[in-house]
Design a protein around this motif. Sequence first.
Motif, PDB file in Angstrom:
ATOM      1  N   ASP A 265      35.506  30.441  41.402  1.00  0.00           N
ATOM      2  CA  ASP A 265      34.547  31.788  41.284  1.00  0.00           C
ATOM      3  C   ASP A 265      35.297  33.049  41.948  1.00  0.00           C
ATOM      4  N   ILE A 266      36.546  33.090  41.382  1.00  0.00           N
ATOM      5  CA  ILE A 266      37.209  34.159  41.926  1.00  0.00           C
ATOM      6  C   ILE A 266      36.965  35.411  41.855  1.00  0.00           C
ATOM      7  N   PHE A 267      36.120  35.791  40.586  1.00  0.00           N
ATOM      8  CA  PHE A 267      35.631  37.246  40.361  1.00  0.00           C
ATOM      9  C   PHE A 267      34.233  37.357  40.827  1.00  0.00           C
ATOM     10  N   GLU A 268      33.590  36.151  41.324  1.00  0.00           N
ATOM     11  CA  GLU A 268      32.162  36.590  41.713  1.00  0.00           C
ATOM     12  C   GLU A 268      32.193  36.379  43.387  1.00  0.00           C
ATOM     13  N   ARG A 269      33.349  35.896  44.178  1.00  0.00           N
ATOM     14  CA  ARG A 269      33.490  35.482  45.471  1.00  0.00           C
ATOM     15  C   ARG A 269      33.056  37.028  46.119  1.00  0.00           C
ATOM     16  N   THR A 270      32.252  36.668  47.401  1.00  0.00           N
ATOM     17  CA  THR A 270      32.200  37.852  48.036  1.00  0.00           C
ATOM     18  C   THR A 270      32.766  37.903  49.689  1.00  0.00           C
ATOM     19  N   ASP A 271      33.808  36.872  49.756  1.00  0.00           N
ATOM     20  CA  ASP A 271      34.157  36.705  51.073  1.00  0.00           C
ATOM     21  C   ASP A 271      35.716  37.087  51.208  1.00  0.00           C
ATOM     22  N   PHE A 272      36.179  37.879  50.323  1.00  0.00           N
ATOM     23  CA  PHE A 272      37.408  38.743  50.626  1.00  0.00           C
ATOM     24  C   PHE A 272      37.195  39.877  51.424  1.00  0.00           C
ATOM     25  N   SER A 273      38.236  40.210  52.380  1.00  0.00           N
ATOM     26  CA  SER A 273      38.305  41.462  52.857  1.00  0.00           C
ATOM     27  C   SER A 273      39.003  42.398  52.115  1.00  0.00           C
ATOM     28  N   GLY A 276      42.090  40.847  50.634  1.00  0.00           N
ATOM     29  CA  GLY A 276      41.808  39.918  49.630  1.00  0.00           C
ATOM     30  C   GLY A 276      41.624  40.428  48.282  1.00  0.00           C
ATOM     31  N   GLU A 277      40.642  41.519  48.314  1.00  0.00           N
ATOM     32  CA  GLU A 277      40.180  42.296  47.169  1.00  0.00           C
ATOM     33  C   GLU A 277      41.355  43.060  46.336  1.00  0.00           C
ATOM     34  N   GLN A 278      42.365  43.297  47.098  1.00  0.00           N
ATOM     35  CA  GLN A 278      43.447  44.041  46.549  1.00  0.00           C
ATOM     36  C   GLN A 278      44.369  42.757  45.794  1.00  0.00           C
ATOM     37  N   ALA A 279      44.276  41.558  46.320  1.00  0.00           N
ATOM     38  CA  ALA A 279      45.217  40.559  45.645  1.00  0.00           C
ATOM     39  C   ALA A 279      44.318  40.287  44.444  1.00  0.00           C
ATOM     40  N   ARG A 280      43.186  40.162  44.477  1.00  0.00           N
ATOM     41  CA  ARG A 280      42.150  40.051  43.233  1.00  0.00           C
ATOM     42  C   ARG A 280      42.549  40.755  42.133  1.00  0.00           C
ATOM     43  N   ASP A 281      42.375  42.319  42.673  1.00  0.00           N
ATOM     44  CA  ASP A 281      42.764  43.458  41.604  1.00  0.00           C
ATOM     45  C   ASP A 281      43.831  43.174  40.947  1.00  0.00           C
ATOM     46  N   ARG A 282      44.968  42.782  41.829  1.00  0.00           N
ATOM     47  CA  ARG A 282      46.152  42.557  41.027  1.00  0.00           C
ATOM     48  C   ARG A 282      46.225  41.175  40.054  1.00  0.00           C
ATOM     49  N   LEU A 283      45.395  40.395  40.440  1.00  0.00           N
ATOM     50  CA  LEU A 283      45.282  39.115  39.461  1.00  0.00           C
ATOM     51  C   LEU A 283      44.353  39.511  38.112  1.00  0.00           C
ATOM     52  N   GLY A 284      43.437  40.324  38.337  1.00  0.00           N
ATOM     53  CA  GLY A 284      42.704  40.958  37.047  1.00  0.00           C
ATOM     54  C   GLY A 284      43.886  41.542  36.491  1.00  0.00           C
ATOM     55  N   ALA A 285      44.553  42.510  36.939  1.00  0.00           N
ATOM     56  CA  ALA A 285      45.369  43.282  35.980  1.00  0.00           C
ATOM     57  C   ALA A 285      46.436  42.394  35.248  1.00  0.00           C
TER      58      ALA A 285
END
Length: 317
Positions: A265-273, A276-285
């Motif tokens: 649930d990487i792109f649905e999780r709400t527990d990143f600070s 973490g959201e910055q790392a997720r954005d990198r992953l999306g890119a």
Amino acid sequence: MTRDLTQLEILTELEPVAEENLNRHLSITKDWHPHDYVPWDEGRNFAAMGGIDWDPEQSQLNEVAKAAMITNLLTEDNLPSYHRIISEAFDNGGAWRTWVGRWTAEENRHGIVMRDYLVVTRGVDPVALENARMVHMTNGVHSPENWGGFLLNIAYVTFQELATRVSHRNTGKVCNDPIADRMLQRIAADENLHMIFYRNMCGAGLDLVPDQAIEAIAIILENFVMPGYGMPNFRRNGALMAKHGIYDLRQHLEEVVQPCLKIWDIFERTDFSPRGEQARDRLGAYLEKLEQDVAKFEEQRDRLLAREAARGLLPVS
């Protein structure tokens, strides 16, 4: 700001999860024996024992199957390197130590059965295969300096085990030999169970330390290479395998990367600070770029295959 947990603290916190998943694995895995998957009656002596040494005409495998079998086998051969790296990252006693030993023992079967099959059926040059094994194992596994630590390693092996499963299953399909196909399906089933263990542990890591875990996942995917990277002829064999659909960029994206990210649930999780959201954005890119790379690769492959067809070159059946 929440303090990052150390590797030892993460291992300790996840010990119950490791034990639960170890017990789950042991309850569903099925032991098998390499000798049951090898056509021994096809074997005969080589020159050192009064027989005849290998000749290319003896092989029943096409060039793609040879390249894939060699690549997959040399990957399995490097097991001591993988064991060392995983032991250093995971070994905290208890369930962790038991898992590392069990995983190593199960993986060792793969190299045993594949080598026996290739030697008995004379599928590839055994001298060249042994020379390549010596080079590959002497060099060890490719492991960038920034891949140390539990979270990075657990993320890597999750994707790697799933990628290896895909490669083994598709290799079996191009061998045009039901014995090889059965053998490689058996190996792929092991790889899938191993992947599930690691995927579950990575998921538990995300629940425990979400920011640290998503950063590890992003680093691994942005720098991902198959474990056979660095073996003799890896680029040539890898390109041949990609060209003929054994393991290509689309399979990497759709059969390896996306399924794991969906399970977590990487792109649905709400527990990143914000970190973490910055790392997720990198992953999306990264995923967007990978989708673009898939399209480019397939366009180039289609043009190449069309040119070969125009020249009368037969596709691999």
